[in-house]
Design an enzyme around this catalytic site. Structure first.
Site, short mmCIF file in Angstrom:
data_model
loop_
_atom_site.label_atom_id
_atom_site.label_comp_id
_atom_site.label_asym_id
_atom_site.label_seq_id
_atom_site.Cartn_x
_atom_site.Cartn_y
_atom_site.Cartn_z
N GLY A 15 -10.63 23.66 4.52
CA GLY A 15 -9.58 24.56 4.08
C GLY A 15 -8.13 23.72 4.55
O GLY A 15 -8.06 22.60 4.77
N ARG A 33 -6.31 23.79 7.02
CA ARG A 33 -5.90 22.88 8.13
C ARG A 33 -6.67 21.45 8.12
O ARG A 33 -6.24 20.88 8.62
CB ARG A 33 -6.37 23.73 9.34
CG ARG A 33 -6.14 23.16 10.65
CD ARG A 33 -6.66 23.83 11.79
NE ARG A 33 -6.31 23.77 13.38
CZ ARG A 33 -6.62 22.56 13.70
NH1 ARG A 33 -7.93 21.94 13.45
NH2 ARG A 33 -6.08 22.13 15.14
N CYS A 34 -7.85 21.71 7.47
CA CYS A 34 -8.61 20.43 7.59
C CYS A 34 -7.85 19.54 6.68
O CYS A 34 -8.30 17.89 6.59
CB CYS A 34 -10.10 20.73 6.75
SG CYS A 34 -11.22 21.86 7.50
N MET A 35 -7.28 19.88 5.65
CA MET A 35 -6.78 18.88 4.71
C MET A 35 -5.03 18.18 5.24
O MET A 35 -4.50 17.47 4.57
CB MET A 35 -6.28 19.56 3.31
CG MET A 35 -7.55 20.00 2.57
SD MET A 35 -6.89 20.22 0.92
CE MET A 35 -6.11 21.81 1.14
#
EC number: 3.5.3.6
Length: 408
Positions: free
Chosen positions: A395, A397-399
């Protein structure tokens, strides 16, 4: 002065690192998806449009956006550095010096630095290079026949959160768990060693990619100026957590690491896929990480001379309240706690939020039940399109990897 400042998950975000999806996401086939850690193949034109909209939202909120591919290109300024980086990359790709090695290197140095990096990230197909088998060894012939690629693509690069973590004024560069992602952190390592941003070498290096144990940034949450949470997960191992804790404690700012054990499942690959901080006293949580009694395994690591004091706990609320000095807190369940909605939205990263400031987060639009729960808890939610971005199982945050947050 360090170029990094991250003492919380929620301090106003001022500078962030992204990686725009490139040809690597379309250099997958149904046969290679599992090996490359994907469940589907994104459509490049659409995923780039969605990612650009994400970057534009951040910029509209006053956040400076840096791109991994551009920073690494800026770190390679001479032909010697280009040759050096290629040597490292080919070696880490398992290509021994010889006919194939020299052929690939000759092909890749024909590009300028930016184009070369794009090729390395996207993967190099056999037909691009035009080598024949005439000069190949037996092992090279066998390798050539295994795959249509000499160099496999790196489609997970648009999740830069995992390959490094910014903690306090330092960074952690990670030995990734799966073979498909191990080369990714090489880009960050070269950036740290050679980019002008880090030229004065005053940015502490908490962890490096050649240290034992796997560690990934999606498992690392900076909860306060004193407390870091790290997931014991499918991709982050206890040995690495202990070593990271010892290094953080030796520096002095951080006094507690919460090692939180989560199920080693694909849908819960990192701590930030099941738990993120959205305000000083509010957190998202996927209900399935808790036992039927509402507990989970938490290990509180604290310095004890040159050793670690480790205390086992089970009550997440109690641990968070004590560690963050809170009288009370709110856990916001993915999918509103509904069994079906929680499972569906967890699969699409309903718990994975990127905080722009306390009580203000970016989420995927498809997780409408979770977003409604956040809003009802008083959190401002900015939604981004996620039809293609979500196919990578990561999501907002991961990106993203924050380089600078204002201190609370």
């Amino acid at each position: 002065m360090s170029v990094i400042q991250v003492y919380s998950e929620i301090g106003p975000l001022k500078q962030v690192l992204l990686k725009r999806p490139g040809a690597e996401v379309e250099n997958m086939t149904p046969e290679s998806m599992n090996q490359l850690l994907f469940d589907d193949i994104p459509y490049l034109k659409s995923i780039q449009k969605e990612h650009d909209a994400f970057a534009q939202l951040l910029q509209a909120e006053g956040v400076e956006v840096l791109y991994l591919e551009e920073l690494v290109a800026q770190a390679i300024t001479t032909s010697e550095q280009q040759q050096d980086f290629l040597d490292l990359f080919l070696q880490e790709s398992g290509i021994a010096k010889g006919y194939l090695y020299e052929g690939l290197k000759e092909y890749l140095v024909s590009f300028n630095t930016t184009e070369m990096l794009q090729k390395l990230m996207a993967g190099v197909r056999q037909e691009e290079v035009g080598l024949t088998l005439a000069g190949a060894s037996l092992s090279e012939m066998l390798k050539i026949q295994e795959s249509p690629f000499y160099l496999a693509p790196l489609p997970s690069l648009y999740f830069p959160r995992d390959i490094l973590a910014c903690i306090g004024t330092g960074i952690s560069i990670h030995p990734m768990s799966f073979e498909a992602r191990k080369r990714e952190s090489l880009f960050v390592s070269y950036l740290y060693e050679h980019h002008p941003l880090f030229a004065d070498k005053k940015t502490p290096l908490w962890f490096d990619r050649d240290l034992p144990g796997s560690l990934e940034g999606g498992d690392i949450l900076v909860l306060s100026a004193e407390v870091v949470a790290v997931g014991i997960s499918q991709r982050t191992k206890p040995q690495a957590i202990e070593l990271l804790a010892q290094r953080l404690f030796a520096q002095g700012d951080f006094t507690k690491v919460l090692a939180i054990k989560i199920p080693p499942q694909r849908a819960m690959m990192h701590l930030d896929t099941v738990f993120t901080m959205v305000d000083v006293d509010k957190f998202t949580i996927h209900p399935e990480i808790l036992s039927t009694s509402g507990h989970l395994d938490i290990y509180v690591l604290e310095p004890q001379g040159e050793n670690l004091k480790i205390t086992r706990e089970e009550d997440l609320r109690k641990v968070l309240k004590e560690a963050l000095k809170l009288a009370e807190l709110t856990l916001i369940p993915t999918g509103g706690g509904d069994r079906i909605a929680a499972a569906r939205e967890q699969w699409n990263d309903g718990s994975n939020t990127l905080a722009l400031a306390p009580g203000k987060v970016v989420t995927y639009d498809r997780n409408h039940v979770s977003n409604k729960q956040l809003r009802e808890a008083g959190v401002q939610v900015l939604e981004i399109a996620s039809g293609e971005l979500s196919r990578g199982r990561g999501g907002p945050r991961c990106m993203s990897q924050p380089f600078w947050r204002e201190r609370l």
